[in-house]
Design an enzyme around this catalytic site. Structure first.
Site, PDB file in Angstrom:
ATOM      1  N   GLU A  84       0.844  -1.193   0.000  1.00  0.00           N
ATOM      2  CA  GLU A  84       0.000   0.000   0.000  1.00  0.00           C
ATOM      3  C   GLU A  84       0.882   1.247   0.000  1.00  0.00           C
ATOM      4  O   GLU A  84       1.963   1.267   0.596  1.00  0.00           O
ATOM      5  CB  GLU A  84      -0.874  -0.028   1.255  1.00  0.00           C
ATOM      6  CG  GLU A  84      -1.770   1.177   1.467  1.00  0.00           C
ATOM      7  CD  GLU A  84      -2.543   1.092   2.776  1.00  0.00           C
ATOM      8  OE1 GLU A  84      -3.484   1.897   2.956  1.00  0.00           O
ATOM      9  OE2 GLU A  84      -2.214   0.242   3.623  1.00  0.00           O
TER      10      GLU A  84
ATOM     11  N   LYS B 237      -9.407   2.260  -2.069  1.00  0.00           N
ATOM     12  CA  LYS B 237      -9.651   1.638  -0.768  1.00  0.00           C
ATOM     13  C   LYS B 237     -11.067   1.910  -0.295  1.00  0.00           C
ATOM     14  O   LYS B 237     -11.529   3.059  -0.275  1.00  0.00           O
ATOM     15  CB  LYS B 237      -8.624   2.162   0.238  1.00  0.00           C
ATOM     16  CG  LYS B 237      -8.596   1.403   1.555  1.00  0.00           C
ATOM     17  CD  LYS B 237      -7.395   1.863   2.388  1.00  0.00           C
ATOM     18  CE  LYS B 237      -7.226   1.032   3.651  1.00  0.00           C
ATOM     19  NZ  LYS B 237      -5.997   1.427   4.401  1.00  0.00           N
TER      20      LYS B 237
ATOM     21  N   CYS C  70      -5.219  -3.284   2.581  1.00  0.00           N
ATOM     22  CA  CYS C  70      -4.948  -3.286   4.021  1.00  0.00           C
ATOM     23  C   CYS C  70      -6.214  -3.492   4.873  1.00  0.00           C
ATOM     24  O   CYS C  70      -6.696  -4.600   5.009  1.00  0.00           O
ATOM     25  CB  CYS C  70      -4.223  -1.997   4.401  1.00  0.00           C
ATOM     26  SG  CYS C  70      -3.358  -2.087   6.004  1.00  0.00           S
TER      27      CYS C  70
END
Length: 287
Positions: free
Chosen positions: A44, A115, A148
């Site tokens: 990331e 995300k 994540c």
């Protein structure tokens, strides 16, 4: 194409220094290509680092996709080395800033995932995506992407699986979880293993090492098979490493999805699941 080598590149991106990150990521991508990797996954925020002070700082470190300098450098490598890259990038899209990951192939930019679940201070830095969890068709197989904290939500894995993904890649900046016992796998590793097993697909969780502005990162990158067991890794918590595993996304579909004993996707009971928004009632909580 059936089986191929999948590589996770665990390293420490430099905060606010895209030139250094192009240099480091390019070196590791070349090393992975020398090991015959056809798909490489970076952490990331690999383009410019992660712990920005505020939204303006994040915006200064963001770049347009796919024409920004870091994304362009990755695209040139993908074309030269005839491979695919998934990498975390701070994306500038008009007035909006996203914590994103790009999928790049030998012929250029394939797609972008933004995300879905923003963690902690990220809510002050980034815009919320409304695109869901797209699955990208490639000659390697169908690739879903999360980033994540997305791994803390089973909906991420299930959405990718229902979209036909053979592999979920998770560029990550995993951080230590309070109370983590030393004799057990990292919480993030358990999330990847469980998600792979319960959705019958491959998972690649690739994290970073080092620290930024006092925030340490966990490393522990790994590649998990559809049975839920690691095929490569977990890597260390503090060393630059490349984790490699041979996978067969397309060729394994019949075995993965034709298990005679259980079908986690087909056996779902959508008629009894609770849906809707959750609102915590903290009225009785005490300090």
């Amino acid at each position: 194409m059936t089986g191929f080598i999948l590589a996770g590149l665990q390293f420490e991106p430099a905060l606010g220094d895209p030139v250094a990150n192009i240099e480091t990521s390019s070196r590791l991508i070349r090393e992975a290509a020398a090991a015959a990797a056809r798909l490489v996954v970076l952490p990331e925020a690999a383009s410019a680092g992660y712990v920005f002070t505020d939204r303006a700082d994040a915006r200064r470190n963001a770049e347009p996709v796919p024409d920004g300098p870091v994304c362009s450098a990755w695209a040139a490598l993908a074309a030269e080395l005839d491979l695919w890259i998934v990498a975390g990038i701070t994306e500038l899209a008009g007035e909006k800033v996203f914590n994103s990951a790009v999928l790049i192939g030998p012929d250029g930019h394939v797609g972008t995932f933004r995300k879905a679940h923003l963690w902690n201070f990220e809510k002050e830095l980034y815009d919320r995506q409304e695109d869901g969890f797209p699955v990208f068709e490639t000659p390697l197989g169908n690739i879903g992407i999360g980033i994540c904290y997305d791994a803390w939500f089973p909906e991420t894995f299930r959405s990718a699986a229902l979209g036909g993904a053979d592999l979920l890649v998770l560029p990550s900046n995993w951080v230590p979880v309070p109370g983590q016992p030393e004799d057990l796998p990292a919480m993030a590793n358990l999330m990847c293993m469980t998600g792979a097993h319960s959705n019958q697909f491959f998972v690649a969780g690739v994290s970073r090492i080092g620290a930024e502005r006092g925030q340490p990162f966990l490393g522990r990158s790994l590649i998990v098979g559809p049975g839920g067991w690691p095929l490569a890794g977990p890597a260390s918590n503090d060393r630059e490493e490349i984790v490699l595993a041979e996978v067969d996304l397309i060729g394994s579909r019949a075995e993965r999805l034709g298990n005679p004993f259980n079908q986690p996707l087909g056996d779902r009971r959508t008629d009894v699941y609770q849906t809707g928004d959750f609102t915590a009632d903290l009225s009785g909580a005490t300090a």
